[in-house]
Design a protein around this motif. Structure first.
Motif, PDB file in Angstrom:
ATOM      1  N   GLU A   1      -1.660   1.117  -4.532  1.00 39.99           N
ATOM      2  CA  GLU A   1      -0.686   0.075  -4.262  1.00 39.99           C
ATOM      3  C   GLU A   1       0.418   0.129  -5.298  1.00 39.99           C
ATOM      4  O   GLU A   1       0.217   0.589  -6.421  1.00 39.99           O
TER       5      GLU A   1
ATOM      6  N   LYS B   1      -2.092  12.474   7.519  1.00 42.84           N
ATOM      7  CA  LYS B   1      -2.910  11.445   8.158  1.00 42.84           C
ATOM      8  C   LYS B   1      -2.635  10.057   7.598  1.00 42.84           C
ATOM      9  O   LYS B   1      -3.270   9.099   8.002  1.00 42.84           O
ATOM     10  N   ARG B   2      -1.692   9.985   6.657  1.00 44.91           N
ATOM     11  CA  ARG B   2      -1.259   8.713   6.082  1.00 44.91           C
ATOM     12  C   ARG B   2      -2.397   7.915   5.468  1.00 44.91           C
ATOM     13  O   ARG B   2      -2.564   6.739   5.719  1.00 44.91           O
ATOM     14  N   ARG B   3      -3.194   8.572   4.645  1.00 39.31           N
ATOM     15  CA  ARG B   3      -4.307   7.873   4.025  1.00 39.31           C
ATOM     16  C   ARG B   3      -3.805   7.051   2.832  1.00 39.31           C
ATOM     17  O   ARG B   3      -2.927   7.484   2.084  1.00 39.31           O
ATOM     18  N   PRO B   4      -4.357   5.846   2.659  1.00 39.05           N
ATOM     19  CA  PRO B   4      -3.925   5.003   1.530  1.00 39.05           C
ATOM     20  C   PRO B   4      -4.511   5.518   0.217  1.00 39.05           C
ATOM     21  O   PRO B   4      -5.675   5.876   0.136  1.00 39.05           O
ATOM     22  N   VAL B   5      -3.681   5.574  -0.823  1.00 40.98           N
ATOM     23  CA  VAL B   5      -4.132   6.055  -2.129  1.00 40.98           C
ATOM     24  C   VAL B   5      -3.998   5.003  -3.220  1.00 40.98           C
ATOM     25  O   VAL B   5      -4.553   5.168  -4.292  1.00 40.98           O
TER      26      VAL B   5
ATOM     27  N   PRO C   1       0.826  -1.212   0.000  1.00 37.94           N
ATOM     28  CA  PRO C   1       0.000   0.000   0.000  1.00 37.94           C
ATOM     29  C   PRO C   1       0.866   1.269   0.000  1.00 37.94           C
ATOM     30  O   PRO C   1       1.954   1.292   0.563  1.00 37.94           O
ATOM     31  N   VAL C   2       0.370   2.315  -0.648  1.00 32.69           N
ATOM     32  CA  VAL C   2       1.041   3.609  -0.702  1.00 32.69           C
ATOM     33  C   VAL C   2       0.211   4.590   0.115  1.00 32.69           C
ATOM     34  O   VAL C   2      -0.988   4.732  -0.109  1.00 32.69           O
ATOM     35  N   HIS C   3       0.842   5.274   1.069  1.00 27.15           N
ATOM     36  CA  HIS C   3       0.163   6.236   1.930  1.00 27.15           C
ATOM     37  C   HIS C   3       0.708   7.634   1.652  1.00 27.15           C
ATOM     38  O   HIS C   3       1.897   7.803   1.419  1.00 27.15           O
ATOM     39  N   VAL C   4      -0.174   8.632   1.693  1.00 28.19           N
ATOM     40  CA  VAL C   4       0.246  10.019   1.486  1.00 28.19           C
ATOM     41  C   VAL C   4      -0.403  10.905   2.546  1.00 28.19           C
ATOM     42  O   VAL C   4      -1.391  10.535   3.168  1.00 28.19           O
TER      43      VAL C   4
END
Length: 57
Positions: free
Chosen positions: A41, A35-39, A29-32
Motif C-alpha cells: 500500500e 495479473k495485477r497482484r497486490p504487493v 493498494p499497489v498492484h504489479v
C-alpha cells in the motif's frame, strides 16, 4: 462595582473526516505484474476532504 471582563471561549474544533480519520491521507493498494497482484500500500490523498482532514457537509 466593576464588571468582569470575559474572555471569549475558543471556537469548537471542526469535525474530522470519516474515511481518513482527520489525517488527510488514505492507504491505496499497489498492484504489479500482468495479473495485477497486490504487493503493498501507499499513501494517497483523501478524496472526501481533499487532504484537509476536516469533514464536509
Amino acid at each position: 462595582m466593576a464588571t468582569k471582563e470575559r474572555t471569549p471561549s475558543p471556537a469548537p474544533a471542526p469535525p474530522k473526516c470519516g474515511p481518513c480519520k482527520g489525517t488527510g491521507e488514505v492507504a491505496r493498494p499497489v498492484h504489479v505484474g500482468r495479473k495485477r497482484r497486490p504487493v503493498g500500500e501507499q499513501a494517497g490523498i483523501c478524496l472526501a476532504c481533499f487532504g484537509t482532514g476536516e469533514a464536509t457537509n
